[in-house]
Design an enzyme around this catalytic site. Structure first.
Site, short mmCIF file in Angstrom:
data_model
loop_
_atom_site.label_atom_id
_atom_site.label_comp_id
_atom_site.label_asym_id
_atom_site.label_seq_id
_atom_site.Cartn_x
_atom_site.Cartn_y
_atom_site.Cartn_z
N GLU A 114 0.81 -1.22 0.00
CA GLU A 114 0.00 0.00 0.00
C GLU A 114 0.85 1.27 0.00
O GLU A 114 0.36 2.34 -0.31
CB GLU A 114 -0.95 0.01 1.20
CG GLU A 114 -2.14 -0.91 1.04
CD GLU A 114 -2.91 -0.64 -0.26
OE1 GLU A 114 -3.48 0.45 -0.39
OE2 GLU A 114 -2.92 -1.53 -1.12
N ARG A 134 19.18 6.78 -22.46
CA ARG A 134 19.28 7.16 -23.87
C ARG A 134 19.75 8.60 -24.07
O ARG A 134 20.12 8.98 -25.18
CB ARG A 134 17.97 6.87 -24.61
CG ARG A 134 16.78 7.59 -24.08
CD ARG A 134 15.50 7.08 -24.72
NE ARG A 134 15.44 7.35 -26.15
CZ ARG A 134 15.25 8.55 -26.68
NH1 ARG A 134 15.11 9.60 -25.89
NH2 ARG A 134 15.20 8.72 -27.99
N ASP A 170 13.32 14.09 -30.81
CA ASP A 170 12.30 13.31 -30.10
C ASP A 170 11.03 14.12 -29.86
O ASP A 170 11.05 15.33 -29.88
CB ASP A 170 12.81 12.95 -28.69
CG ASP A 170 13.76 11.78 -28.71
OD1 ASP A 170 13.78 11.05 -29.70
OD2 ASP A 170 14.48 11.62 -27.71
#
Ligand code: ADE
Length: 238
Positions: free
Chosen positions: A123, A161, A176
């Site tokens: 939790e 990356r 990108d």
């Protein structure tokens, strides 16, 4: 020097660097690791538990379903792992209650020498140890995973990356989605490869003409159109 990432988890096998099939060993993160740009180590929080059954979780005070990660094993694991390297670690807890991860945050994290990722489970984590650790709390989206491990992998992949030398084409990251153009974050444009015609569908003419200026203009237009249609919420830098 390689970026060092430590993951504190009760499922260290998910990060096994010797497992061919491990998610992070494929593709760019795997290559970045092989090239010495990044290294990651998973530590089992259970190894630091000081109780009879090496428990890392217990029932919540106040009642209710699920279990809560205990302070002691996590605190001791963090202190021990931090002592393994003198470089200061940026502490991060992966949790759906954290700030949503963005490309801007990924860029910033990729400049740090060392990251310490804490994958919560059950939790949640006892709030007192979070208070004492004062970590960044990061979410990878408004949905609930079974634990923070996959979120930690997402973060490691996104950071890996961006490390200089990780991408084959140095400029790739600038193209990108979420790269900025004139202070505005944009989605990426559509891409095409051979054949020129497939199932009666042609590649846009401008991409075949060899006019680099025209191609750049077309791509920017496509990015603007896409962003407006799909993500009108993407305004300035984030
Ligand atoms: N742990 C569980 N769900 C998560 C999420 N959406 N992001 C980060 N960590 C999580």
């Amino acid at each position: 020097m390689a970026l060092r990432v430590d993951i504190l988890t009760t499922f260290p096998e998910m990060f096994d660097p010797s497992a061919e099939s491990a998610a992070l060993n494929a593709s760019i993160p795997g290559r970045a690791r092989a090239a010495g740009l990044i290294q990651w180590h998973a530590t089992n929080i259970r190894a630091y538990a000081q109780n009879k059954h090496d428990k890392t979780d217990d029932r919540p005070f106040g009642g209710g379903p699920g279990m809560v990660m205990m302070c002691q094993p996590l605190w001791d694991a963090v202190t021990a792992v931090e002592a393994m390297d003198p470089r200061p670690a940026t502490r991060i807890v992966l949790t759906p209650q954290g700030v949503p991860l963005s490309q801007a945050m990924v860029r910033e994290l990729a400049t740090r020498p060392r990251l310490l990722l804490i994958a919560g489970h059950y939790e949640g984590i006892d709030e007192r140890v979070i208070e004492k650790l004062a970590p960044l709390e990061i979410s990878i989206g408004d949905y609930v995973l079974s634990g923070g491990e996959l979120a930690a992998m997402v973060l490691i992949d996104a950071v890996a990356r961006l490390l200089p030398g990780a991408l084959g084409h140095e400029l790739s990251a600038e193209e990108d989605s979420f790269a900025e153009h004139a202070g505005q974050r944009l989605l990426d444009c559509p891409h095409y490869t051979r054949p020129r015609e497939w199932n009666g569908m042609a590649v846009p003419e401008v991409l075949l003409g060899g006019d680099h200026g025209a191609v750049a203009k077309w791509r920017l237009e496509q990015k603007l159109v896409r962003t407006k249609a799909r993500r009108p919420d993407l305004k300035g830098p984030a």
